[in-house]
Design a protein around this motif. Sequence first.
Motif: not given
Length: 507
Positions: A28-36, A38-42, A62-65, A337-342
Amino acid sequence: MMREKWLGSLLLLLFGIFTRALGAFVGINIGTDVTNLPPASDIVAILKANQITHVRLYDADSHMLKALSNSGIEVIVGVTNEEILGIGESPSAAAAWINKNVAAYLPSTNITAVAVGSEVLTAVPNAAPVLVSAMNYLHKALVASNLNFQVKVSTPHHMDIIPRPFPPSTATFDSSWNSTIYQLLQFLKNTNSYYMLNAYPYYGYTKGNGIFPIDYALFRPLPSVKQIVDPNTLFHYNSMFDAMVDAAYYSIDALNFSGIPIVVTESGWPWFGGAKEPDATVENAETFVDNLIKRVLNNSGPPSQLNIPINTYIYELFNEDKRPGPVSEKNWGVFYANGSAVYPLRLGASDQITGNSSVVFCVAKPGADSDKLQNGLNWACGQGQANCTAIQSGQPCYNPDTLENHASYAYNDYYQKKHAVGGTCDFDGTATTTTVDPSTGSCKFTGSSSSSTSGGLSPVTALGPTTPLDGSSSSILQAPKFLYLMSATFLVLVLLCPGGPSSFLPS
């Protein structure tokens, strides 16, 4: 040239052997143009909870890596489009980038590839002249750090650089990019890397002016009268996704390259759109992603490269609400962004085991002409080479003893074995396709998730018996993987040895 083609085919075969031994994957791709965001650990917790084993980052955050450290998740890191010019003009800049964004995190973070830019030729054409230079400099930096065997370098391309992707057999790259693409393919060939393709059936369908039905884009079965066939090869394409991947393979071949496998770095479907985007719905997005996963995990390639699985990255993890463009552009995510599934993401092992629920079966049409059914049955069991043992008297599929039942079994056995290489489900108009498994009781139709017959040799079968010897505790899965890796490694070593088999290769 013939020798190069032969070696290229062998490299593709070896790639297929390795991939099949380890299993095709969906990342899966992880794009970051997201208002909120989540922290990398989440984010890593979400990946683990959904059994996602491969990710692609559009940068080298660096946070994700750091968060991905010791997770085992395989990572593609990205050189941004803005960074390409500087790296393409400076070997020292490339070395610094590798040291900072790759070498500093290995081996705890499992980085396996560097994606240089994103759709550079179509998105930032001014960077095209230095694209291959940037890739070369990055690769040389990996060599200097002794990381080139673990980390590959490539660059993702949009399907738009193939102006006419159908029929796949006549597809070619946009000639205005031929020089750059030729250099790129030469680089991929020289470094044993792979071609990164962004393939979106959503756009193929919505921009196709009604040429193709939506079922074709969503991996849903088509009636026999609407089968999509390449008139030159007679290959049947059961999905637009397969046709797109094959178009890229044929485009590569048109520039006289072979042995370069394709990995789909982006594919997906938006779940919400504007007034003029009626096909961007949750139902269609879930159907597409669900069927994409099942398609990829069946471990096969497109019709022209059946032995090369199509490893694929879903676009994308989160909805990127800050992206410009139409409403759909902000709604490709599988998760909020809150982790719930679409909608549910079914990547677990259980889905791989039951993936045959997506198999298309070929059965006799109810009420079909009996003479035509008999002729179809005779042909399938004879010239069609279907295995009709199970419908003989006393065998599990003999009852009910009807012409329709026997024809259905024979038609389906033929179709499961032959449809990938052009076999159809028609039989003079007496057959039709269905996703409903026609198996009953002890009668298991070929292709059924509970059937012991697969309709062809699996890689394991091709290598011979893999059942552990008496007294051995080795699992049946461990043996073939070891055999694959040893066999493939041996072949590569033999081919590379001076004085090796070059004397008997075709010239």
